[in-house]
Design a protein around this motif. Sequence first.
Motif, short mmCIF file in Angstrom:
data_model
loop_
_atom_site.label_atom_id
_atom_site.label_comp_id
_atom_site.label_asym_id
_atom_site.label_seq_id
_atom_site.Cartn_x
_atom_site.Cartn_y
_atom_site.Cartn_z
N GLY A 118 0.92 -1.09 0.16
CA GLY A 118 -0.23 0.13 0.18
C GLY A 118 0.95 1.55 0.24
O GLY A 118 0.43 1.98 0.00
N PHE A 119 2.17 1.35 0.39
CA PHE A 119 2.93 2.63 0.18
C PHE A 119 3.99 1.95 -0.89
O PHE A 119 4.36 3.19 -1.69
N TYR A 120 3.90 1.12 -1.11
CA TYR A 120 5.53 1.40 -2.56
C TYR A 120 5.20 0.33 -3.88
O TYR A 120 6.19 0.18 -4.39
N GLY A 121 3.51 -0.08 -3.48
CA GLY A 121 3.40 -1.27 -4.74
C GLY A 121 3.13 0.00 -6.10
O GLY A 121 2.91 0.99 -6.10
N PRO A 122 2.68 -0.33 -7.29
CA PRO A 122 2.20 0.56 -8.35
C PRO A 122 1.46 0.75 -7.70
O PRO A 122 0.58 1.21 -7.31
N GLY A 123 1.45 2.85 -8.07
CA GLY A 123 0.28 3.42 -8.11
C GLY A 123 0.20 4.01 -6.45
O GLY A 123 -0.06 5.78 -6.40
N SER A 124 1.38 4.08 -5.65
CA SER A 124 1.06 4.14 -4.17
C SER A 124 2.07 5.75 -4.55
O SER A 124 2.95 5.99 -5.35
N SER A 125 2.09 6.54 -3.84
CA SER A 125 2.91 7.43 -3.30
C SER A 125 4.34 7.30 -2.87
O SER A 125 5.04 8.32 -4.10
N TYR A 126 4.69 6.50 -2.88
CA TYR A 126 5.64 5.91 -2.24
C TYR A 126 6.89 5.05 -3.32
O TYR A 126 7.75 4.45 -2.81
N HIS A 127 6.16 4.80 -4.45
CA HIS A 127 6.43 3.41 -5.64
C HIS A 127 7.66 3.68 -5.42
O HIS A 127 8.86 3.08 -6.26
N LEU A 128 7.96 5.11 -5.44
CA LEU A 128 9.46 5.68 -6.17
C LEU A 128 11.03 4.91 -5.66
O LEU A 128 11.99 4.41 -5.70
N PHE A 129 10.10 4.62 -4.18
CA PHE A 129 11.74 3.99 -3.12
C PHE A 129 11.87 2.46 -3.63
O PHE A 129 12.76 2.16 -3.26
N ALA A 130 10.64 1.30 -4.57
CA ALA A 130 10.98 0.09 -4.41
C ALA A 130 12.25 -0.36 -5.51
O ALA A 130 12.02 0.88 -6.67
N GLY A 131 12.61 -1.07 -5.75
CA GLY A 131 13.88 -1.44 -6.56
C GLY A 131 15.23 -0.32 -6.70
O GLY A 131 16.06 -0.55 -7.46
N ARG A 132 15.18 0.35 -5.27
CA ARG A 132 16.25 1.13 -5.32
C ARG A 132 16.57 1.29 -4.21
O ARG A 132 16.22 1.11 -3.35
N ASP A 133 18.44 2.31 -3.93
CA ASP A 133 18.22 2.81 -2.80
C ASP A 133 18.38 3.97 -3.22
O ASP A 133 19.26 4.34 -3.43
N ALA A 134 17.38 4.72 -2.48
CA ALA A 134 17.53 5.65 -2.22
C ALA A 134 17.15 6.47 -0.89
O ALA A 134 16.57 7.64 -0.48
N SER A 135 18.62 6.10 -0.55
CA SER A 135 19.18 6.46 1.02
C SER A 135 19.21 8.17 1.33
O SER A 135 18.74 8.29 1.74
N ARG A 136 19.40 8.80 0.48
CA ARG A 136 19.48 10.45 0.43
C ARG A 136 17.71 11.16 0.77
O ARG A 136 17.61 11.79 1.50
N ALA A 137 17.09 10.50 -0.51
CA ALA A 137 15.45 10.74 0.03
C ALA A 137 15.03 10.97 1.18
O ALA A 137 14.10 11.56 1.64
N PHE A 138 15.69 9.54 1.85
CA PHE A 138 14.78 9.81 3.53
C PHE A 138 15.71 10.57 4.09
O PHE A 138 14.92 10.03 5.33
N GLY A 139 16.31 11.10 4.33
CA GLY A 139 17.50 11.51 4.80
C GLY A 139 17.05 13.27 4.22
O GLY A 139 16.30 14.17 5.35
N THR A 140 16.63 13.46 3.50
CA THR A 140 16.37 15.04 2.82
C THR A 140 14.19 15.42 2.69
O THR A 140 14.31 16.37 2.90
N ASN A 141 13.98 14.05 2.76
CA ASN A 141 12.24 13.97 2.27
C ASN A 141 11.90 14.55 0.79
O ASN A 141 10.66 14.82 0.92
N CYS A 142 13.46 14.70 0.43
CA CYS A 142 12.87 15.26 -1.37
C CYS A 142 11.78 14.16 -1.96
O CYS A 142 12.81 13.03 -2.37
N LEU A 143 11.89 13.89 -2.44
CA LEU A 143 10.80 12.31 -3.76
C LEU A 143 10.34 13.00 -4.70
O LEU A 143 9.47 12.41 -5.64
N SER A 144 10.45 14.31 -5.32
CA SER A 144 10.19 15.19 -6.19
C SER A 144 10.91 15.54 -6.99
O SER A 144 10.89 16.73 -8.19
N ARG A 145 11.97 14.99 -6.66
CA ARG A 145 13.32 14.98 -7.70
C ARG A 145 14.38 13.91 -8.18
O ARG A 145 14.64 13.20 -6.46
N ASN A 146 14.31 13.69 -9.17
CA ASN A 146 15.22 12.50 -8.55
C ASN A 146 16.72 12.20 -8.31
O ASN A 146 17.11 11.08 -8.46
N ASP A 147 16.89 13.30 -8.38
CA ASP A 147 18.70 13.48 -7.94
C ASP A 147 19.12 13.07 -6.51
O ASP A 147 19.94 12.78 -5.70
#
Length: 206
Positions: A118-147
Motif C-alpha cells: 500500500g506504500f510501495y506498490g505501483p500507484g502508491s505515493s512512495y512506489h519510487l522507493f521500490a527497486g532501488r537504494d534511495a537513502s538520500r531521499a529518506f534523509g531529505t524528504n525530497c521525493l519530487s526530484r530524481n537526483d
Amino acid sequence: MSELKQRRNASRVQSSTPSKQSHGATGDAGRTDRSAWWRIVIRIMLTLVALSICLSFLITETAFWGHKNKWTNWRNYIPRKQRVFTQLELLQYDGTSPEQPILLAIEGDVYDVTLGSGFYGPGSSYHLFAGRDASRAFGTNCLSRNDHLTHDMRGLSESELAGIRGWHRLFDNHQQYVKVGVVDLDPIDPNAPIPPPCDGAKAKPV
C-alpha cells in the motif's frame, strides 16, 4: 600367617564392594532426580507460554500482547541465504511484476516490503522507493526530484543522516519487513556535483 593375611584381605574386599555399589546407586538416583526436575521445569515454562499466548489473543487479538517488531515476525525465523543484488537486479523488484516481491534498499541493505504494498506498490505515493537504494531521499524528504533518489549521501547534515539511520532501524525492526540481502552499489564519483537542497519536500511513508 600367609593364610591369615589372605582371609583378612578377602574380608576387606567383601566389605568394600557393597559400599561402592551403594554409592553408584545413589549417583544414578541423583541424576534421575535432576533429569525429572528439569522436565517438570520445561513443562511449566511451556504451559505458561501457551497460557500467555491464549490470554494475549483474547485481550489484544495478537499473540504477543500487541508487540510488533522483528522478533514477532515469524518470517525472520525462516533460514534464508542473504543475496547480493546488483542495482540492475534490484530494479526488477519494484512491484511492477505481480510474481515478484517488492524490494527496497537503504544504506545498502535490501528489505522485502511486499506486505507494505500500500506504500510501495505501483500507484502508491512512495512506489519510487521500490527497486532501488534511495537513502538520500529518506534523509531529505525530497521525493519530487530524481537526483535525491540516490544512495549518494554526500553533503547531508547530521540531522538528515540521523533521519536515514532512523529509517534504517525502522525497516530492520519492522514486524512485516524482512532483510533479504545487500545491494552492490556503484561508487559515487567524488567529483560529481552534490544534489542541491530540495524545497517543498514531501513527507516520507510510515
